[in-house]
Each structure stands twice: as structure tokens, then as C-alpha cells.
Design a protein around this motif. Structure first.
Motif, PDB file in Angstrom:
ATOM      1  N   SER A   9      -9.874   3.618   2.039  1.00 42.24           N
ATOM      2  CA  SER A   9      -8.696   2.743   2.226  1.00 42.24           C
ATOM      3  C   SER A   9      -9.091   0.690   1.858  1.00 42.24           C
ATOM      4  O   SER A   9      -8.338   0.238   2.324  1.00 42.24           O
ATOM      5  CB  SER A   9      -7.496   3.142   3.091  1.00 42.24           C
ATOM      6  OG  SER A   9      -7.934   2.602   4.724  1.00 42.24           O
ATOM      7  N   LEU A  10     -10.484   1.087   2.353  1.00 48.04           N
ATOM      8  CA  LEU A  10     -10.876   0.255   2.903  1.00 48.04           C
ATOM      9  C   LEU A  10     -12.272  -0.076   1.273  1.00 48.04           C
ATOM     10  O   LEU A  10     -12.636   0.294   0.833  1.00 48.04           O
ATOM     11  CB  LEU A  10     -12.563  -0.026   3.845  1.00 48.04           C
ATOM     12  CG  LEU A  10     -11.701   0.255   5.780  1.00 48.04           C
ATOM     13  CD1 LEU A  10     -12.086   0.862   6.546  1.00 48.04           C
ATOM     14  CD2 LEU A  10     -11.143  -1.421   5.246  1.00 48.04           C
ATOM     15  N   ASP A  11     -11.676  -1.564   0.494  1.00 46.11           N
ATOM     16  CA  ASP A  11     -12.051  -1.787  -0.646  1.00 46.11           C
ATOM     17  C   ASP A  11     -13.341  -2.356  -0.320  1.00 46.11           C
ATOM     18  O   ASP A  11     -15.167  -1.542  -1.429  1.00 46.11           O
ATOM     19  CB  ASP A  11     -11.229  -2.666  -1.839  1.00 46.11           C
ATOM     20  CG  ASP A  11     -10.236  -1.523  -1.764  1.00 46.11           C
ATOM     21  OD1 ASP A  11     -10.428  -0.777  -2.003  1.00 46.11           O
ATOM     22  OD2 ASP A  11      -8.879  -2.096  -1.667  1.00 46.11           O
TER      23      ASP A  11
ATOM     24  N   VAL B 212     -16.995   2.636  13.702  1.00 48.31           N
ATOM     25  CA  VAL B 212     -17.011   1.924  14.546  1.00 48.31           C
ATOM     26  C   VAL B 212     -16.357   3.774  14.571  1.00 48.31           C
ATOM     27  O   VAL B 212     -15.984   4.929  15.572  1.00 48.31           O
ATOM     28  CB  VAL B 212     -15.973   1.004  14.489  1.00 48.31           C
ATOM     29  CG1 VAL B 212     -15.377   1.317  16.538  1.00 48.31           C
ATOM     30  CG2 VAL B 212     -17.013  -0.036  15.225  1.00 48.31           C
TER      31      VAL B 212
ATOM     32  N   ARG C 168     -18.729  -0.571   7.942  1.00 44.87           N
ATOM     33  CA  ARG C 168     -18.488  -0.685   9.918  1.00 44.87           C
ATOM     34  C   ARG C 168     -17.593  -0.364  10.747  1.00 44.87           C
ATOM     35  O   ARG C 168     -18.013   0.522  11.545  1.00 44.87           O
ATOM     36  CB  ARG C 168     -18.691  -2.491   9.566  1.00 44.87           C
ATOM     37  CG  ARG C 168     -18.650  -3.554  10.752  1.00 44.87           C
ATOM     38  CD  ARG C 168     -18.939  -4.403  11.291  1.00 44.87           C
ATOM     39  NE  ARG C 168     -18.967  -4.971   9.606  1.00 44.87           N
ATOM     40  CZ  ARG C 168     -17.032  -6.122  10.176  1.00 44.87           C
ATOM     41  NH1 ARG C 168     -16.497  -5.829  11.419  1.00 44.87           N
ATOM     42  NH2 ARG C 168     -16.587  -6.080   8.862  1.00 44.87           N
ATOM     43  N   ILE C 169     -16.080  -0.426   9.948  1.00 35.38           N
ATOM     44  CA  ILE C 169     -15.087   0.270  10.657  1.00 35.38           C
ATOM     45  C   ILE C 169     -15.378   1.338  10.612  1.00 35.38           C
ATOM     46  O   ILE C 169     -15.087   2.020  11.773  1.00 35.38           O
ATOM     47  CB  ILE C 169     -13.872  -0.441   9.585  1.00 35.38           C
ATOM     48  CG1 ILE C 169     -14.248  -2.161  10.181  1.00 35.38           C
ATOM     49  CG2 ILE C 169     -12.450   0.008  10.736  1.00 35.38           C
ATOM     50  CD1 ILE C 169     -12.688  -2.837   9.561  1.00 35.38           C
TER      51      ILE C 169
ATOM     52  N   LYS D  45     -17.388  -3.568   5.348  1.00 41.72           N
ATOM     53  CA  LYS D  45     -16.570  -3.603   5.855  1.00 41.72           C
ATOM     54  C   LYS D  45     -16.568  -2.516   6.552  1.00 41.72           C
ATOM     55  O   LYS D  45     -15.826  -1.705   6.770  1.00 41.72           O
ATOM     56  CB  LYS D  45     -15.181  -4.637   5.249  1.00 41.72           C
ATOM     57  CG  LYS D  45     -13.736  -4.524   6.380  1.00 41.72           C
ATOM     58  CD  LYS D  45     -12.870  -5.383   5.864  1.00 41.72           C
ATOM     59  CE  LYS D  45     -11.801  -5.544   6.526  1.00 41.72           C
ATOM     60  NZ  LYS D  45     -10.467  -6.204   5.968  1.00 41.72           N
TER      61      LYS D  45
ATOM     62  N   ILE E  33      -9.431  -0.409  14.955  1.00 40.55           N
ATOM     63  CA  ILE E  33      -9.305  -0.046  14.196  1.00 40.55           C
ATOM     64  C   ILE E  33      -8.370  -0.207  12.599  1.00 40.55           C
ATOM     65  O   ILE E  33      -8.936  -0.922  11.206  1.00 40.55           O
ATOM     66  CB  ILE E  33      -9.882   1.198  13.580  1.00 40.55           C
ATOM     67  CG1 ILE E  33     -11.325   1.497  14.775  1.00 40.55           C
ATOM     68  CG2 ILE E  33     -10.207   2.171  12.172  1.00 40.55           C
ATOM     69  CD1 ILE E  33     -11.115   2.505  15.156  1.00 40.55           C
TER      70      ILE E  33
ATOM     71  N   LEU F 118      -1.999   4.384   8.557  1.00 41.92           N
ATOM     72  CA  LEU F 118      -3.509   5.196   8.819  1.00 41.92           C
ATOM     73  C   LEU F 118      -2.982   5.150  10.397  1.00 41.92           C
ATOM     74  O   LEU F 118      -4.290   5.541  10.892  1.00 41.92           O
ATOM     75  CB  LEU F 118      -4.338   4.134   8.403  1.00 41.92           C
ATOM     76  CG  LEU F 118      -5.647   4.846   8.116  1.00 41.92           C
ATOM     77  CD1 LEU F 118      -5.227   5.444   6.873  1.00 41.92           C
ATOM     78  CD2 LEU F 118      -6.070   3.473   7.749  1.00 41.92           C
TER      79      LEU F 118
ATOM     80  N   THR G 197      -6.779  -2.306   7.351  1.00 40.65           N
ATOM     81  CA  THR G 197      -6.599  -1.548   6.335  1.00 40.65           C
ATOM     82  C   THR G 197      -5.361  -2.365   5.676  1.00 40.65           C
ATOM     83  O   THR G 197      -5.073  -2.681   6.527  1.00 40.65           O
ATOM     84  CB  THR G 197      -6.217  -0.266   6.231  1.00 40.65           C
ATOM     85  OG1 THR G 197      -5.692  -0.124   7.185  1.00 40.65           O
ATOM     86  CG2 THR G 197      -8.014   0.307   7.761  1.00 40.65           C
ATOM     87  N   ASN G 198      -5.592  -1.650   4.282  1.00 45.60           N
ATOM     88  CA  ASN G 198      -4.814  -2.369   4.454  1.00 45.60           C
ATOM     89  C   ASN G 198      -2.740  -1.978   4.515  1.00 45.60           C
ATOM     90  O   ASN G 198      -1.648  -2.563   4.781  1.00 45.60           O
ATOM     91  CB  ASN G 198      -4.401  -2.376   2.120  1.00 45.60           C
ATOM     92  CG  ASN G 198      -5.408  -2.909   2.146  1.00 45.60           C
ATOM     93  OD1 ASN G 198      -6.365  -3.606   2.698  1.00 45.60           O
ATOM     94  ND2 ASN G 198      -6.032  -2.872   1.195  1.00 45.60           N
ATOM     95  N   ASN G 199      -2.886  -0.489   4.090  1.00 44.26           N
ATOM     96  CA  ASN G 199      -1.705   0.509   4.847  1.00 44.26           C
ATOM     97  C   ASN G 199      -1.649   0.497   6.434  1.00 44.26           C
ATOM     98  O   ASN G 199      -2.090   1.893   6.408  1.00 44.26           O
ATOM     99  CB  ASN G 199      -1.265   1.335   4.286  1.00 44.26           C
ATOM    100  CG  ASN G 199      -2.377   2.307   3.754  1.00 44.26           C
ATOM    101  OD1 ASN G 199      -3.092   2.330   4.292  1.00 44.26           O
ATOM    102  ND2 ASN G 199      -2.540   3.349   2.991  1.00 44.26           N
TER     103      ASN G 199
ATOM    104  N   TYR H  38     -18.027  -4.397  17.652  1.00 41.14           N
ATOM    105  CA  TYR H  38     -18.227  -3.999  15.882  1.00 41.14           C
ATOM    106  C   TYR H  38     -17.324  -4.355  15.122  1.00 41.14           C
ATOM    107  O   TYR H  38     -17.105  -4.658  13.534  1.00 41.14           O
ATOM    108  CB  TYR H  38     -18.785  -2.781  16.145  1.00 41.14           C
ATOM    109  CG  TYR H  38     -20.249  -3.179  16.676  1.00 41.14           C
ATOM    110  CD1 TYR H  38     -21.540  -3.506  16.265  1.00 41.14           C
ATOM    111  CD2 TYR H  38     -20.423  -2.077  18.124  1.00 41.14           C
ATOM    112  CE1 TYR H  38     -22.793  -3.093  16.849  1.00 41.14           C
ATOM    113  CE2 TYR H  38     -21.645  -2.376  18.516  1.00 41.14           C
ATOM    114  CZ  TYR H  38     -22.976  -2.515  18.320  1.00 41.14           C
ATOM    115  OH  TYR H  38     -23.806  -2.378  18.969  1.00 41.14           O
ATOM    116  N   LEU H  39     -16.224  -4.127  16.033  1.00 42.38           N
ATOM    117  CA  LEU H  39     -15.046  -4.367  14.966  1.00 42.38           C
ATOM    118  C   LEU H  39     -14.224  -5.608  14.653  1.00 42.38           C
ATOM    119  O   LEU H  39     -13.981  -6.101  13.135  1.00 42.38           O
ATOM    120  CB  LEU H  39     -13.545  -3.672  15.245  1.00 42.38           C
ATOM    121  CG  LEU H  39     -13.723  -2.691  15.248  1.00 42.38           C
ATOM    122  CD1 LEU H  39     -12.208  -1.462  16.302  1.00 42.38           C
ATOM    123  CD2 LEU H  39     -13.540  -2.159  13.675  1.00 42.38           C
TER     124      LEU H  39
ATOM    125  N   LEU I 267     -17.741  -0.403  21.496  1.00 46.30           N
ATOM    126  CA  LEU I 267     -17.647  -0.639  19.918  1.00 46.30           C
ATOM    127  C   LEU I 267     -16.247  -1.998  19.266  1.00 46.30           C
ATOM    128  O   LEU I 267     -16.858  -2.092  18.418  1.00 46.30           O
ATOM    129  CB  LEU I 267     -16.953   1.003  19.804  1.00 46.30           C
ATOM    130  CG  LEU I 267     -17.294   1.607  19.531  1.00 46.30           C
ATOM    131  CD1 LEU I 267     -16.394   3.567  19.516  1.00 46.30           C
ATOM    132  CD2 LEU I 267     -18.312   2.264  19.163  1.00 46.30           C
TER     133      LEU I 267
END
Lengths: 218, 229
Positions: free
Chosen positions: B130-132, B143, B139-140, B136, A148, A158, A152-154, A214-215, A211
Motif C-alpha cells: 500500500s506504500l508507493d 519499523v 522505512r515504514i 517510505k 504506521i 490498514l 499509508t493511503n487507506n 524513524y517513523l 521506533l
């Protein structure tokens, strides 16, 4: 499915064997942390503190090592894997690989930790059973969370924010079980906690299996 | 009016639980004394929280099978409502604990469970932030929501039964069904639970409407700026 899993697992182990990057960086991390603890505590007489510190070191070592499970290969390479294998095989192979990795790390942590800070364990087999089951449940949870967090960016921040709350059910069972083992209880008296950990492992693996498809979809 | 009967019911039930909760007859118990009335408010918050989180989970699963952004917005709003109920629950519980157990916070399996629940859902909102990319993010976070909910249920549903707790029904303490919740209290407690759950659904419904108004306003602005250029 099993063939894909074995092939992916073999790929991960070979990659690790050739680069020797992940394992050694985590081992250095463990040695450094244990040595800092040794300088601070010098010798731990209290069994509860000994147990707590051991697990704190192991939790953060596991977060560090499993957090890289999806970010140390480029994203394009994962697209290639998805062409060849099912996403379920990818996540299961990563869980198995991380379990092996964290097992090695936890065994070495145990040895280094006992070397510097003393060893209060009377029944090593029992304690190791708790350590191995506990590390396996860490690896399951951390692999899914790392899948997961890598989106993300960081990623690094996270990873710990998302995983620490989710690790706590496992941690509470583990600390109870390892304290019982340190008190010299037999494996049978600890059965409920060990079975609980095993069920938690199965549950987490099943969740990852369901899951993960879906990721990875973009 | 025909469609809104349940909103009236929510208000009536909450008002009833407030009035009957403070004026009704309650069993006299040592230590608890009059504070037993807090059961109507404190425990009802947890039932409402689980209902909201459950609704959020349901919408997350629905999103994963359908991929509509509106569904994801609903999942988010229900999770926020659940967090509000959990904060109210932890506040009422802390005050109650101070007067009965002597401290605002005790190392109790259920208290740990709620603290973790709040942490898990705060992490959910941080993950969303944190997700722009909206697809996405939906969905994330869906989950994560499913994964976190299952572990949370393990934490608050199964673990407290393995360990001792100061709460009724654990570690030799008598459960509600034995004598704490006598018949009179049931008549206030269950309506309060239903009332708060309906209230939560109502509030997140209003917030969903606000969300869709904002959405269509944005859409309209984008369209009109496209025409200008």
C-alpha cells in the motif's frame, strides 16, 4: 522531556475538551453496539459469552478511537510539533493520552454493558484491574500501529489489518485473566496474568519509544 | 566452488535427512507410531521459519541504521521465505495432528501462535503493497517488522508456557529432551534444521540476484529512454 510530554498531553486533552468529538463519537459507537447486542442476545446467562462479547466491543471501540490518534490533526501541524518537541515525547504523550481515553471508554462501556446485558462480576475491583491493564496495553499497541497506518493511503482498513494480529497476545492474556476474575479467583491467584500484561505494556511502550523517531522522518 | 560449499552442504544435509528420516530407526510410541518421523520435517520448518524471520528482522534494523534500498529488499525476501516455511510447517503439522490428535486444527497455544505469525507477515506484505514511495515503504515496513517480530516472539515464545498445550514440553507433556528425541533422532533432526536454514538463505539469495538484475534493467531502460528524448 517530561515538560514536553506534559505540554503535549495538555494540548491533546484541551483539544478533546474543546471539540468533544473523539470521545463522544466513540461513546455513541459503544452505546449503539451494546444496544444491538442487547437486541440480539436480550440477556446473557453464560459467563463466557458475556466476557467474550464485552471484550469484542471494547477491542473494536479501542481500534476506532486510537486509530485517529495521528490522523485527526493535519500533518503540517506534526512538523510544527517536531520542531518544538522530541519525537519520543510525541509518541509517549500520545500513548498516555490514548490510555486515558480508552480507560474512560472502557469504564463507560462496562457500565452501559452491565446495564443492558446484566453483570456477572462478583469482585468488581479485580475485574476493573484487568480492564484497566488490558485497555492500557491496547492503547500502547494501537498508538504505534496508528502511527504506521497514517503513513499509508487507506488508513482505516490498514489500521485493523495491522493491529488485530498484534493485539492477540494481549487479548489472550486478558480473556484468561478476566475469566479467572469472573470465576471468583482472588487477585493474587491471577498475579501471573496481570504481571504479564504489565510487562507487555512496558515492552510495547519501549518499542514505541525506540521506533517512533524513524517513523516521522520524511 | 570454494564460495559455494554451503549450498552443497544444504543439499547433502536435506537429502540425508530425507533418506535417514524415512529409513532410519525410530522409537516405537503409542499413537505416534511411524508418524514420529514427521518431527524431522515439521519441527525443522519452524526452526527454519524463525531463522528466516530473524534474518528479515536483522536486515530491517540494518536498513533503519543505514537506509540502503537493497537491504530493504533483502528483508522483504527473507520475510517471504519465512512465510513459505511457516505454510509448509502448518501443513505438515495439520496432517500430523489429524493422525495423532484426531483433528486438523486444535485450539492449542502453539497453533494460535503460528496462525498469528502468518497473519502478521501477510499484513506486512499488504503494508508494503500500500506504500508507493520506495524510501517510505522501506522505512515504514522496517519499523512494522521490528515491532511485529518482538510481539510475535512474545506470542510464540512466552505465552505457550503460561497455558496448556498438546505439544511436548508444555502442560505436563514430556519435552523432546526427556525421551521423545532420542540420540538417533537428534542425528537426523539437527542436520535437517541446518540444511533447511541454508536452503532458505540460498533461495532468498537467488531471488535477491533476480531483484538486482531487474533493478539494473529498469535503470538501463530509464537511462536509454532519457537519451532518446
Amino acid at each position: 522531556m517530561v515538560k514536553q510530554l506534559v505540554a503535549l498531553l495538555r494540548k491533546d486533552v484541551l483539544l478533546e475538551f474543546r471539540q468533544r468529538y473523539a470521545l463522544f463519537s466513540i461513546l455513541l459507537y459503544v452505546v449503539a453496539t451494546v444496544y444491538i447486542s442487547y437486541l440480539i442476545f436480550s440477556n446473557i446467562k453464560d459467563v463466557r459469552t458475556w466476557n467474550a462479547l464485552f471484550w469484542i466491543i471494547l477491542i473494536f471501540a479501542s481500534i476506532n478511537s486510537a486509530g485517529k490518534s495521528f490522523s485527526n490533526e493535519s500533518e503540517n501541524r506534526f512538523w510544527y510539533y517536531y520542531q518544538l518537541a522530541s519525537p519520543q515525547a510525541v509518541i509517549l504523550s500520545k500513548i498516555v493520552y490514548n490510555t486515558l481515553l480508552i480507560w474512560i471508554i472502557s469504564l463507560i462501556t462496562y457500565i452501559i454493558y452491565s446495564w443492558f446485558l446484566g453483570n456477572h462480576v462478583t469482585n468488581h475491583l479485580h475485574f476493573l484491574a484487568v480492564v484497566l491493564l488490558g485497555s492500557a496495553s491496547f492503547s500502547g499497541i494501537l498508538t504505534v500501529v496508528s502511527a504506521i497506518a497514517v503513513k499509508t493511503n487507506n488508513n482505516a482498513t490498514l489500521m485493523s489489518i495491522l493491529s488485530i494480529p498484534l493485539l492477540l497476545p494481549a487479548v489472550i492474556i486478558i480473556v484468561k485473566a478476566s475469566q479467572l476474575s469472573l470465576m471468583g479467583m482472588s487477585m493474587a491467584q491471577n498475579g501471573a496474568y496481570l504481571a504479564g500484561l504489565l510487562v507487555l505494556n512496558l515492552l510495547v511502550t519501549a518499542m514505541g519509544y525506540l521506533l517512533f523517531p524513524y517513523l516521522w522522518r520524511e | 566452488m570454494k564460495k559455494n560449499w554451503w549450498k552443497v552442504l544444504a543439499i547433502v544435509l536435506i537429502l540425508y535427512s530425507l533418506i535417514a528420516g524415512f529409513l532410519g530407526d525410530v522409537p516405537r510410541r503409542d499413537i505416534l507410531n511411524e508418524s514420529i518421523r514427521n518431527l524431522y520435517f515439521h519441527v525443522a520448518m519452524w526452526f527454519a521459519m524463525i531463522a528466516m524471520m530473524g534474518a528479515s528482522l536483522g536486515y530491517s534494523i540494518k536498513y533503519l541504521s543505514g537506509n540502503h534500498l537493497n537491504i530493504d529488499a533483502r528483508a522483504n525476501l527473507f520475510a517471504e521465505m519465512g512465510l513459505v516455511f511457516s505454510i509448509l510447517g502448518i501443513t505438515t503439522g495439520s496432517i500430523w495432528a489429524k493422525f495423532t490428535w484426531g483433528a486438523f486444527w486444535t485450539n492449542d497455544a502453539k497453533l494460535n501462535g503460528t496462525a498469528i505469525t502468518i497473519l502478521i507477515y501477510l499484513a506486512y506484505f499488504i503494508l508494503r503493497g500500500s506504500l508507493d514511495d520506495r524510501e517510505k515503504r522501506a522505512r515504514i515496513s522496517a519499523v512494522y517488522n521490528v515491532f511485529a517480530f518482538v510481539l510475535m516472539i512474545v506470542f510464540i515464545g512466552i505465552l505457550p508456557r503460561l497455558t496448556d498445550s498438546l505439544h511436548p514440553g508444555n502442560g505436563g507433556n514430556p519435552a523432546f529432551s526427556q525421551y521423545d528425541l532420542d540420540t538417533n533422532m537428534r542425528w537426523v533432526f539437527y542436520p535437517a534444521v541446518v540444511g533447511w536454514i541454508l536452503f532458505g538463505i540460498w533461495v532468498s539469495g537467488i531471488r535477491y540476484r533476480l531483484y538486482s538484475i531487474k533493478e539494473s534493467l529498469d535503470q538501463w531502460r530509464n537511462d536509454s529512454s532519457d537519451q532518446l528524448h
